[in-house]
Design an enzyme around this catalytic site. Sequence first.
Site, PDB file in Angstrom:
ATOM      1  N   GLU A 135       0.875  -1.158   0.000  1.00 26.51           N
ATOM      2  CA  GLU A 135       0.000   0.000   0.000  1.00 26.51           C
ATOM      3  C   GLU A 135       0.920   1.219   0.000  1.00 26.51           C
ATOM      4  OE1 GLU A 135      -2.246   0.763   3.547  1.00 26.51           O
ATOM      5  OE2 GLU A 135      -3.630   2.115   2.520  1.00 26.51           O
ATOM      6  N   ARG A 145       5.171 -13.223   8.768  1.00 26.52           N
ATOM      7  CA  ARG A 145       5.969 -12.065   8.392  1.00 26.52           C
ATOM      8  C   ARG A 145       7.272 -12.090   9.175  1.00 26.52           C
ATOM      9  NH1 ARG A 145       2.177  -8.085  10.273  1.00 26.52           N
ATOM     10  NH2 ARG A 145       2.746  -7.036   8.354  1.00 26.52           N
ATOM     11  N   LYS A 184       4.510  -0.138  10.399  1.00 27.80           N
ATOM     12  CA  LYS A 184       4.468   1.219   9.853  1.00 27.80           C
ATOM     13  C   LYS A 184       4.101   2.223  10.940  1.00 27.80           C
ATOM     14  CE  LYS A 184       3.148   0.119   5.124  1.00 27.80           C
ATOM     15  NZ  LYS A 184       2.003   0.014   4.227  1.00 27.80           N
TER      16      LYS A 184
END
Length: 570
Positions: free
Chosen positions: A41, A267, A277
Amino acid sequence: MVADEEGKPLKSRTDFIRALMESDAQSGRFDGRVQTRFPPEPNGYLHIGHAKAICLNFALAQESNGICNLRFDDTNPETEDEQYVEAIIEDLRWLGFSPDDIHHSSDYFPQLYEWAEHLIHAGLAYVDDQDSGTISKQRGGFGKPGVSSPFRNRSVSENLDLFRRMRDGEFPEGSRVLRALIDMQSENMQLRDPIMYRIRAVRHHRTGGDWNIYPTYDWAHGQGDAIEGVTHSLCSLEFSDNRALYKWFLDNLPLDAPAPYQTEFARLELTHTVTSKRKLKELVERDEIDGWDDPRLPTLKALRRRGYPPSAIREFCSFIGVSRTNSRHAIELLESFVRTELNATAQRRMAVIRPLKLIITNWPIDDDGRPVLEYRSLMNNPENDADGTREVPFSGELWIEDDDYRQDPPPKYFRLAPGREVRLRGGYLVTCTGAIQDDDGNVTEVHCIYDPLTAGGAAPDGRKVKATIHWVEANHALDGTVALYERLFTAEVPGEKTGEPIDDLNPASREIINGCKFEPELGEHLNDHVVQFERLGYFAVDQDDPRFFHRTVGLRDEWAKLQRRQTGGS
RNA sequence: UCGGGGAUGGUGUAAUUGGCAACACAGCUGGUUCUGGUCCAGUCGUUGGGGGUUCGAGUCCUCCUCCCCGAACCA
């Protein structure tokens, strides 16, 4: 296990994802085709965690002669921005990957809209007039079934009319949504009539003011995959519950090719750092660090600035493999890949970061009464003869590392001390005859005599010295600055105790040292922008200042380890 | 609370699918070395717990424990 031509074992090809692909290949599910994608994104910068996903997706495609595209998942104009698109493309290229194609989810807004009407026609989607709080309450909870919206059984024509008017901007933001009609009783919360479209009066960075409604992730992602021809759609574990929804949408759409399917993997997490983030953003915004490319961060921009070779990152990602186990890799493992790569490729230079004057008292003086200058030839990289040699100025007046002299040497200390003989790297053997101290007892100047027969560093009589120290000729030294980095967080798992990573911030994560002395041939002829300062570590030249060096990673240091043990750890 | 996923040395990953638990990082010991680096040799140490099937279980069955994810109009 497979081995390459050098006989080194390659990483196992039997992880669960490759096994899945193998079975698809055998069943002919996608006609033997493999296509993956990396779908960031554009609302932040890439970090080491993304690198794992990138390496995985590209490797999988490569191994099967398939395709891997980059797709920007730009469905939420409120947080996304074109600058991130540019940055992501650049970081991806730096990491060493070139996508076969670059797409944007926003490219598919028209198709997505058409498919939404298709679902409405099929009685599988409806417009809900309730606000988000109400919808959320009706959704129920874990173990508590949801209740249906009063708008759940609107007619197709009413739904169509309302939906078109949503598109046309007739309704205010947040007043209505389009929902998939699935199952309010489902144990999987994702299936309790999820939102497909929301009304947003926001300009999109690519489609501008074309749209008043924007698709959600769930309604856009799988469809984007299908449009592009993706076969294997990889994402992280937290999307496991979304898999059923991913499938539901595709099952109910008029697709003319076999639908892609979603597979989740764990992950990447690393010790002593954060890869979220939100948390990274917090660090930047609270000015705890200098910005998104502060070398202490795990962002790709930062790692590049710090001197991490992209190949080391790729090797690391390939080595750690994929699994579904939540885990946290030791940052030391990444560092060991960085050292391995840099040891082979980085040219050696000499730098003294905490200078102490060394005078060779029997060094010849020229007619002007100054120490005679000569040049010593040093290997650029003992690991790689092809890198050649360079000439380094030498005289009787040198800078050495403060730590390389002890007035009163502790046990096992091999370096310079009164009466001790050491080698000046590539220079001569010198014996310490004494030192000058200031009024406070600080050593300000070390005195030595050199053995003229040991030019180059070897003694003709074959005698050995226990230490070789580095040096910089005092009158030709370049002045500069070095930044030493330690872990950004002291805790292995930042925020584990308090929930706030910031609480574990290492106050000594950066030490900037001015007044360092560098040999004159400094930034010349470097492979990439990283050097090894002998005995100190690998350092990257700052992109804006040729006299500023960031320590990429230190060398393994047995002496430091020994000292730590002697002083009782920590 | 319900659903989904997971657990192998200090750490992470593997184990020909039921057959000697391996590789790397870290640690330790020694050797080599003009970097206390590199390199080389050696060493340490592992299947969450109980029960079961089997000649044989990390792998299959069963019960338990612990951990992660999920109730945005975020992704």
